[in-house]
Design a protein around this motif. Structure first.
Motif, PDB file in Angstrom:
ATOM      1  N   THR A 179       0.813  -1.224   0.000  1.00 22.42           N
ATOM      2  CA  THR A 179       0.000   0.000   0.000  1.00 22.42           C
ATOM      3  C   THR A 179       0.844   1.271   0.000  1.00 22.42           C
ATOM      4  O   THR A 179       0.347   2.348  -0.321  1.00 22.42           O
ATOM      5  CB  THR A 179      -0.922   0.019   1.236  1.00 22.42           C
ATOM      6  N   ARG A 180       2.121   1.159   0.334  1.00 24.36           N
ATOM      7  CA  ARG A 180       2.997   2.329   0.349  1.00 24.36           C
ATOM      8  C   ARG A 180       3.825   2.455  -0.923  1.00 24.36           C
ATOM      9  O   ARG A 180       4.642   3.369  -1.040  1.00 24.36           O
ATOM     10  CB  ARG A 180       3.929   2.268   1.569  1.00 24.36           C
ATOM     11  N   GLY A 181       3.633   1.543  -1.872  1.00 24.16           N
ATOM     12  CA  GLY A 181       4.383   1.607  -3.118  1.00 24.16           C
ATOM     13  C   GLY A 181       5.686   0.845  -3.088  1.00 24.16           C
ATOM     14  O   GLY A 181       6.457   0.881  -4.057  1.00 24.16           O
ATOM     15  N   ASN A 182       5.981   0.139  -1.971  1.00 21.19           N
ATOM     16  CA  ASN A 182       7.183  -0.692  -1.906  1.00 21.19           C
ATOM     17  C   ASN A 182       6.908  -2.042  -2.561  1.00 21.19           C
ATOM     18  O   ASN A 182       5.751  -2.443  -2.735  1.00 21.19           O
ATOM     19  CB  ASN A 182       7.597  -0.907  -0.450  1.00 21.19           C
ATOM     20  N   VAL A 183       7.949  -2.771  -2.905  1.00 17.53           N
ATOM     21  CA  VAL A 183       7.784  -4.095  -3.503  1.00 17.53           C
ATOM     22  C   VAL A 183       7.291  -5.059  -2.429  1.00 17.53           C
ATOM     23  O   VAL A 183       7.938  -5.231  -1.389  1.00 17.53           O
ATOM     24  CB  VAL A 183       9.110  -4.593  -4.108  1.00 17.53           C
ATOM     25  N   ALA A 184       6.149  -5.656  -2.657  1.00 21.03           N
ATOM     26  CA  ALA A 184       5.558  -6.564  -1.671  1.00 21.03           C
ATOM     27  C   ALA A 184       6.378  -7.851  -1.588  1.00 21.03           C
ATOM     28  O   ALA A 184       6.922  -8.332  -2.587  1.00 21.03           O
ATOM     29  CB  ALA A 184       4.115  -6.871  -2.051  1.00 21.03           C
ATOM     30  N   ARG A 185       6.454  -8.414  -0.377  1.00 18.34           N
ATOM     31  CA  ARG A 185       7.176  -9.674  -0.191  1.00 18.34           C
ATOM     32  C   ARG A 185       6.540 -10.467   0.923  1.00 18.34           C
ATOM     33  O   ARG A 185       5.819  -9.915   1.775  1.00 18.34           O
ATOM     34  CB  ARG A 185       8.658  -9.408   0.119  1.00 18.34           C
ATOM     35  N   ASP A 186       6.826 -11.782   0.944  1.00 20.24           N
ATOM     36  CA  ASP A 186       6.324 -12.616   2.026  1.00 20.24           C
ATOM     37  C   ASP A 186       7.365 -12.665   3.137  1.00 20.24           C
ATOM     38  O   ASP A 186       8.363 -11.926   3.115  1.00 20.24           O
ATOM     39  CB  ASP A 186       5.947 -14.007   1.521  1.00 20.24           C
ATOM     40  N   ASP A 187       7.170 -13.566   4.099  1.00 15.44           N
ATOM     41  CA  ASP A 187       8.087 -13.609   5.233  1.00 15.44           C
ATOM     42  C   ASP A 187       9.455 -14.165   4.868  1.00 15.44           C
ATOM     43  O   ASP A 187      10.385 -14.132   5.680  1.00 15.44           O
ATOM     44  CB  ASP A 187       7.479 -14.402   6.393  1.00 15.44           C
TER      45      ASP A 187
END
Length: 520
Positions: free
Chosen positions: A449-457
């Motif tokens: 939601t902040r425009g960063n690249v999403a990642r899992d744990d």
């Protein structure tokens, strides 16, 4: 511990001495006059209490084994101290100079005395290690047949590269600039971090087997898809490169720049590299919008360039000297810390917000105030001399005092507007998110939601075999968190390639600093 009563015997905290301000603003060398081990170093390290529960280690995302290396410093066992510190920190020569030391805020001694000099002990260890020849390449004992590409050579990318290389993988680091280091090289001025330290680490990493491809921009020189097809895993470590802007009248005027357009060229001038923006503060009235670490770096750099004067604007009030109630120990407390640049000159204006930029025409024909053909001037700004056209150069910043009011704690106070002279304005209010335009076009990944690249744990993106670490996934943060991210991402990638890993993983992708929100 060498002396269990050390903290009772030595109650005064000692810092490294600094060169006189008038002397150091005339050059770009380290601001300190003392380096390496000092006669008082062992005594300062002996103040460490060797706590049963070392909260300092919870304050540090790297999990540095602080009581142990403090004990070794107090005994003068420099080689052992270096190896202990290197177990958890790839670049203590960087964190020892620029980290705000959350470990010291969590120090148990800090409850009733000045904290142990953890940061300086760390710096002394690595300086001694370099001087005594303890920092040597650590190539892997065997090589795997796995290849990894890392895009970005900031602290996260380099830490990740070193860990994976030592695990035996073939690692190639891609960097669009002419030298590796990211913001460590082109964002932090030389008087805080001499670039020969980065060069020494790159030499070590190269000897270990890490390969560097400079002047190569992924998405332009090589497509993201092509890169993924060449390697078994790809790691995105491009940082958070899109700066936050100020949306106020006159933003289009000449002479208004982002701090990260200004600071890199100060390093390039010293190294002889080609300039990208050629922004100089020499002989100018400078206003810096944003009073954080980057704003302080702008201040120190402008003073060294010969600015006429420098004013730094900070919208928040000045931090308290003592730990505030809203930040109880052992959280990171936002207390007032006078930076070395602040001691050199300039003016800090707290509780001050920017309202608009003022301008004067750049050509002599418009010097009498007549409106040039084709220039549209907003009626509400015309009377006060505020022009918003790129043909004009900034001459001032209209500011206003903010404080508690009916509309909240950050209310503009009526009657406090004034104009500060400014020939150069530097915007230093942080970064919004990474620049992912080419990545999304060529190898689409999901963003948060902040425009960063999403990642899992496991630091994995939504593209198979593609991982992200550092500010590109976490958002703007500290160097020490970037190194921790790089180490943890390396462990996740090693596990992805081999099925298991022996690499350390100090943090999870979801971990956050031990701090509380700012209170008013």
């Amino acid at each position: 511990m060498s002396d269990p009563r050390g903290f009772l015997k030595v109650r005064t905290r000692r810092e490294l001495a600094e060169r006189p301000a008038a002397e150091r603003v005339a050059d770009w060398f380290d601001v300190h006059s003392e380096h390496g081990a000092q006669p008082w170093t062992a005594a300062q390290a002996s103040r460490c209490m060797d706590c049963g529960t070392p909260f300092c280690m919870t304050g540090c995302p790297l999990g540095n084994i602080i009581p142990e290396f403090n004990d070794l410093v107090s005994q003068g066992k420099w080689e052992d101290a270096y190896h202990r510190l290197s177990l958890t920190n790839n670049f203590p020569e960087v964190t020892g100079r620029v980290c705000p030391a959350p470990c010291e805020h969590a120090c148990v001694l800090a409850i009733h005395q000045p904290a142990t000099t953890i940061k300086n002990d760390e710096l002394t260890i690595i300086d001694q290690a370099f001087e005594l020849g303890y920092v040597t390449p650590m190539p892997p004992q065997r090589l795997t047949d796995m290849t990894v590409a890392i895009v970005g050579s900031g602290p996260a990318g380099l830490a990740c590269a070193q860990q994976l290389t030592r695990a035996g993988h073939t690692v190639v680091v891609y960097e669009r600039d002419d030298a590796p280091g990211g913001l460590m090289r082109y964002g932090i001025p030389n008087f805080k971090l001499d670039k020969h330290l980065i060069d020494k680490r790159v030499e070590q990493m190269t000897a270990e087997g890490t390969r560097f491809r400079l002047n190569t921009e992924i998405g332009k020189d090589i497509s993201w898809d092509d890169l993924r097809s060449r390697y078994d895993a790809v790691i995105v470590a491009i940082g958070s490169g899109v700066p936050r802007d100020v949306a106020i009248p006159g933003r289009e005027l000449e002479g208004i720049h982002f701090a990260m357009d200004f600071l890199p060229d100060t390093t390039r001038r010293l190294s002889g590299s080609p300039l990208k923006h050629d922004i100089s503060a020499q002989g100018k009235h400078v206003v810096v919008i944003g009073g954080g670490d980057t704003g302080s770096d702008c201040l120190g750099s402008c003073l060294r360039q010969g600015a006429k004067d420098v004013t730094v604007l900070q919208i928040n009030d000045r931090e308290p000297v003592e730990r505030p109630e809203g930040h109880p120990w052992p959280t990171y407390a936002r207390t007032y810390q006078k930076t070395t640049s602040m001691a050199e000159g300039g003016t800090y204006l707290y509780d001050t917000d920017s309202v608009a930029f003022s301008a004067a025409p750049t050509d002599a024909s418009h010097a009498d105030g007549d409106e040039p053909a084709g220039v549209a001037i907003e009626p509400r700004l015309e009377a006060s001399g505020f022009l918003a056209d790129a043909e004009h150069h900034v001459t001032g910043v209209k500011v206003v005092t903010v404080g508690p009011g009916a509309d909240g704690p950050r209310t503009r106070q009526p009657g406090t507007e004034r104009i500060l002279p400014a020939d150069l304005v530097l915007i230093s209010i942080g970064f919004a998110h990474p620049d992912t335009a080419s990545l999304l076009d060529q190898m689409p990944v999901e963003l948060d939601t902040r425009g960063n690249v999403a990642r899992d744990d496991q630091f994995a993106t939504t593209q198979e075999g593609v991982f992200v670490c550092g500010d590109a996934g976490r958002g703007q943060s500290l160097v020490v968190w970037a190194i921790a991210e790089g180490r943890s991402c390396a462990a996740a990638v090693d596990r992805y390639l081999n099925g298991s890993t022996e690499l350390s993983s100090p943090i999870a992708a979801t971990d956050r600093p031990m701090a509380l929100p700012r209170t008013r």
